[in-house]
Design a protein around this motif. Structure first.
Motif, short mmCIF file in Angstrom:
data_model
loop_
_atom_site.label_atom_id
_atom_site.label_comp_id
_atom_site.label_asym_id
_atom_site.label_seq_id
_atom_site.Cartn_x
_atom_site.Cartn_y
_atom_site.Cartn_z
N TYR A 136 0.81 -1.22 0.00
CA TYR A 136 0.00 0.00 0.00
C TYR A 136 0.84 1.27 0.00
CZ TYR A 136 -4.04 -2.92 0.93
OH TYR A 136 -5.04 -3.86 0.85
N ALA B 68 -6.01 3.50 3.14
CA ALA B 68 -6.42 2.48 2.16
C ALA B 68 -6.28 1.08 2.75
CB ALA B 68 -5.58 2.61 0.90
N TYR B 69 -5.21 0.88 3.51
CA TYR B 69 -4.98 -0.43 4.13
C TYR B 69 -6.11 -0.78 5.11
CZ TYR B 69 -2.82 -4.04 7.00
OH TYR B 69 -2.56 -5.20 7.69
N GLN C 276 -9.07 0.54 5.29
CA GLN C 276 -10.33 0.45 4.56
C GLN C 276 -10.46 -0.94 3.95
OE1 GLN C 276 -12.72 2.81 4.40
NE2 GLN C 276 -14.02 1.40 3.26
N ASP C 277 -9.39 -1.42 3.38
CA ASP C 277 -9.38 -2.74 2.74
C ASP C 277 -9.54 -3.87 3.75
OD1 ASP C 277 -9.32 -3.03 0.04
OD2 ASP C 277 -7.21 -3.64 -0.05
N LYS C 278 -8.82 -3.80 4.85
CA LYS C 278 -8.76 -4.91 5.80
C LYS C 278 -9.86 -4.90 6.85
CE LYS C 278 -5.08 -6.65 3.99
NZ LYS C 278 -5.11 -7.93 3.34
N PHE D 86 -12.73 -2.49 7.04
CA PHE D 86 -14.06 -1.97 6.73
C PHE D 86 -14.67 -2.57 5.48
CE2 PHE D 86 -11.73 1.53 8.92
CZ PHE D 86 -12.37 1.38 10.14
N SER D 87 -14.10 -3.64 4.97
CA SER D 87 -14.64 -4.24 3.75
C SER D 87 -15.38 -5.56 4.03
CB SER D 87 -13.52 -4.48 2.73
OG SER D 87 -12.61 -5.43 3.24
N GLY D 88 -15.69 -5.82 5.29
CA GLY D 88 -16.42 -7.03 5.64
C GLY D 88 -15.54 -8.20 6.02
N HIS D 89 -14.25 -8.00 6.04
CA HIS D 89 -13.32 -9.08 6.38
C HIS D 89 -12.58 -8.80 7.68
CE1 HIS D 89 -13.99 -10.81 2.45
NE2 HIS D 89 -13.64 -9.66 1.88
N ALA D 90 -13.14 -7.98 8.52
CA ALA D 90 -12.44 -7.56 9.74
C ALA D 90 -12.17 -8.74 10.67
CB ALA D 90 -13.25 -6.49 10.47
#
Length: 89
Positions: A35, A41-42, A44-46, A48-52
């Motif tokens: 990143y 961005a990191y 958000q990706d890890k 807050f994208s449903g994969h927390a």
């Protein structure tokens, strides 16, 4: 030998120390290479994208494995050295 190592007074704090250290260093390296230090961005990706939950569990399990193995080998070596010194004396 296994029980002797894991029942050692400082074993579990050592595992926790290496667990936390692994998580921090691993994620900083990942952010740097993937990143380019864009923390927003990191996360958000890890997170807050449903994969927390998967991300957190993977970090904890990976850190625990690293911390446990490293600490176990370290404490086992120390115990073996102490036993060999006792045999010599």
């Amino acid at each position: 030998m296994f029980k002797e190592v894991i029942n050692s007074k400082k074993f579990w704090p050592s595992v926790l120390f290496f667990l936390i250290g692994f998580i921090i260093i691993y994620n900083l390296c990942f952010i740097a290479f993937s990143y380019k230090f864009e923390f927003g961005a990191y996360f958000q990706d890890k997170l807050f994208s449903g994969h927390a939950i998967r991300f957190i569990l993977a970090n904890i399990v990976g850190g625990f494995c690293y911390g446990f193995i490293y600490s176990f080998l370290q404490f086992r070596r120390k115990i073996k050295e102490e036993k060999s010194r006792q045999k010599i004396n």
